[in-house]
Enzyme design. Structure first.
Site, PDB file in Angstrom:
ATOM      1  N   ARG A 152       0.868  -1.180   0.000  1.00 36.92           N
ATOM      2  CA  ARG A 152       0.000   0.000   0.000  1.00 36.92           C
ATOM      3  C   ARG A 152       0.903   1.227   0.000  1.00 36.92           C
ATOM      4  NH1 ARG A 152      -2.163  -3.410   4.160  1.00 36.92           N
ATOM      5  NH2 ARG A 152      -4.253  -4.199   3.652  1.00 36.92           N
ATOM      6  N   LYS A 176      -2.091  -2.080   7.986  1.00 38.27           N
ATOM      7  CA  LYS A 176      -3.250  -1.496   8.645  1.00 38.27           C
ATOM      8  C   LYS A 176      -3.336  -1.977  10.088  1.00 38.27           C
ATOM      9  CE  LYS A 176      -6.365  -0.688   4.736  1.00 38.27           C
ATOM     10  NZ  LYS A 176      -7.688  -1.021   4.163  1.00 38.27           N
ATOM     11  N   HIS A 248      -2.152   2.240  -5.811  1.00 38.13           N
ATOM     12  CA  HIS A 248      -2.847   0.985  -5.511  1.00 38.13           C
ATOM     13  C   HIS A 248      -2.925   0.084  -6.736  1.00 38.13           C
ATOM     14  CE1 HIS A 248      -4.591  -0.514  -1.850  1.00 38.13           C
ATOM     15  NE2 HIS A 248      -5.576  -1.090  -2.521  1.00 38.13           N
ATOM     16  N   ARG A 251      -0.267  -2.399  -6.664  1.00 33.52           N
ATOM     17  CA  ARG A 251      -0.586  -3.469  -5.706  1.00 33.52           C
ATOM     18  C   ARG A 251      -1.539  -4.478  -6.340  1.00 33.52           C
ATOM     19  NH1 ARG A 251      -1.137  -4.680  -0.070  1.00 33.52           N
ATOM     20  NH2 ARG A 251      -3.286  -5.050   0.610  1.00 33.52           N
ATOM     21  N   HIS A 274      -4.125  -9.123   3.843  1.00 35.36           N
ATOM     22  CA  HIS A 274      -5.580  -9.163   3.940  1.00 35.36           C
ATOM     23  C   HIS A 274      -5.982 -10.067   5.109  1.00 35.36           C
ATOM     24  CE1 HIS A 274      -6.203  -8.132  -0.613  1.00 35.36           C
ATOM     25  NE2 HIS A 274      -5.991  -7.065   0.131  1.00 35.36           N
ATOM     26  N   TYR A 283      -9.397 -10.994  -6.947  1.00 38.55           N
ATOM     27  CA  TYR A 283      -8.482 -11.159  -8.078  1.00 38.55           C
ATOM     28  C   TYR A 283      -8.819 -12.391  -8.909  1.00 38.55           C
ATOM     29  CZ  TYR A 283      -5.987  -7.575  -5.613  1.00 38.55           C
ATOM     30  OH  TYR A 283      -5.675  -6.395  -4.982  1.00 38.55           O
TER      31      TYR A 283
END
Length: 304
Positions: A152, A176, A248, A251, A274, A283
């Protein structure tokens, strides 16, 4: 018997601490949840109630108001998530006996398929970088690191030199919610990072507090997110890439190219950081033709 809220400000402060410490949310996300609670508090106050006396009908009306104001479904979902967390906290702390958000439903969100760059487009971008300039050397290292590690933009600008393990070819990434993860880094990215460190960064006057930050601007301070956006946008224009591209996008391209190359979805999930495999599964929907070819080429029934 439920406790009475005597100081709503104190309750909101403790709710924010709960989100940061126990739920592991980032400072920005926790602050957003608290703001959502403040909006709800003001809304129910107009109806002559308090947050601890509000019932399902009050909360459903609040959600309807969000829709009437034109708040987008994704933002509605985030607000509802914050309110649900708040009432769960109130019940846990003994302020309410029954959670009025149990049946509160968030809007259905359609899956957005992200734009993806081809390998040729990424090569065209890096070919446009002027490696004879300090900024060019830095920018090549940035692109190779973002695309090579699937970072990110916030993780890139916060990357530390002490978190790069050259011999092991790993980097420690702070993602995150201040969660750390180990991400493999390619020899190509390490090469351009080493070149940037030896030929550019070691000659810079670094501002206090930035000595361990990997990527710096010309003034010796950490790069901003906006600066990375500008770098990538300019490279796309020079390379003639007509897609809507942001940091992004690199990514997304990282994840998609790994999947197309045969990487395991769980491994991609871990590298992206994630929490849910469902986030990574987006994806799977990007290149239908690739998945069809995989089935035709590898399913035993198609080999007879």
């Amino acid at each position: 018997m439920a406790r009475t809220i005597e100081d709503i400000g104190d309750v909101k402060r403790r709710f924010e601490v709960y989100l940061r410490v126990e739920k592991g949310l980032s400072q920005n996300t926790a602050a957003a949840y608290v703001r959502d609670v403040e909006h709800l508090t003001a809304y129910v106050l107009q109806a002559g109630k308090a947050v601890d006396t509000a019932v399902e009908a009050d909360l459903e009306q609040f959600v309807c108001t969000l829709k009437d104001l034109g708040i987008q479904p994704r933002s509605q979902a985030r607000i509802i998530s914050g309110i649900k967390s708040f009432y769960k906290f109130l019940k846990m702390e003994g302020y309410i006996e029954r959670n009025p958000t149990r049946l509160l439903e968030a809007p259905k969100l359609g899956r957005h398929l992200p734009d993806v760059l081809t390998l040729e487009e990424i090569d065209a971008m890096v070919d446009c970088i002027d490696m004879s300039t300090p900024e060019g050397m830095r920018n090549r290292a940035i692109i190779e690191t973002m695309y090579g590690c699937g970072l990110r933009v916030s993780e890139l600008v916060g990357l530390r030199m002490s978190c790069i393990y050259v011999d092991e070819e790993y980097v420690i990434v702070h993602g995150k919610g201040d969660k750390q993860r180990l991400v493999p880094i390619s020899p190509v990215a390490l090469h351009y990072i080493d070149q940037y460190l030896k030929e550019v960064r070691c000659h810079m006057v670094v501002k206090p507090g930035n000595h361990d930050v990997l990527f710096l601007n010309r003034r010796g301070a950490a790069l901003s997110r906006q600066m990375v956006f500008i770098v990538i946008k300019n490279l796309c224009e020079l390379a003639g890439v007509r897609k809507t591209v942001s940091p992004h996008t690199l990514r997304h391209s990282f994840a998609t190219h790994l999947l197309e190359g045969g990487a395991n979805l769980r491994a991609i999930q871990q590298m992206l950081g994630h929490e849910s495999i469902a986030t990574t599964e987006i994806y799977m929907h990007i290149d239908r033709s690739h998945l069809r070819d995989e089935i035709l080429n590898h399913h035993p029934r198609n080999k007879q």
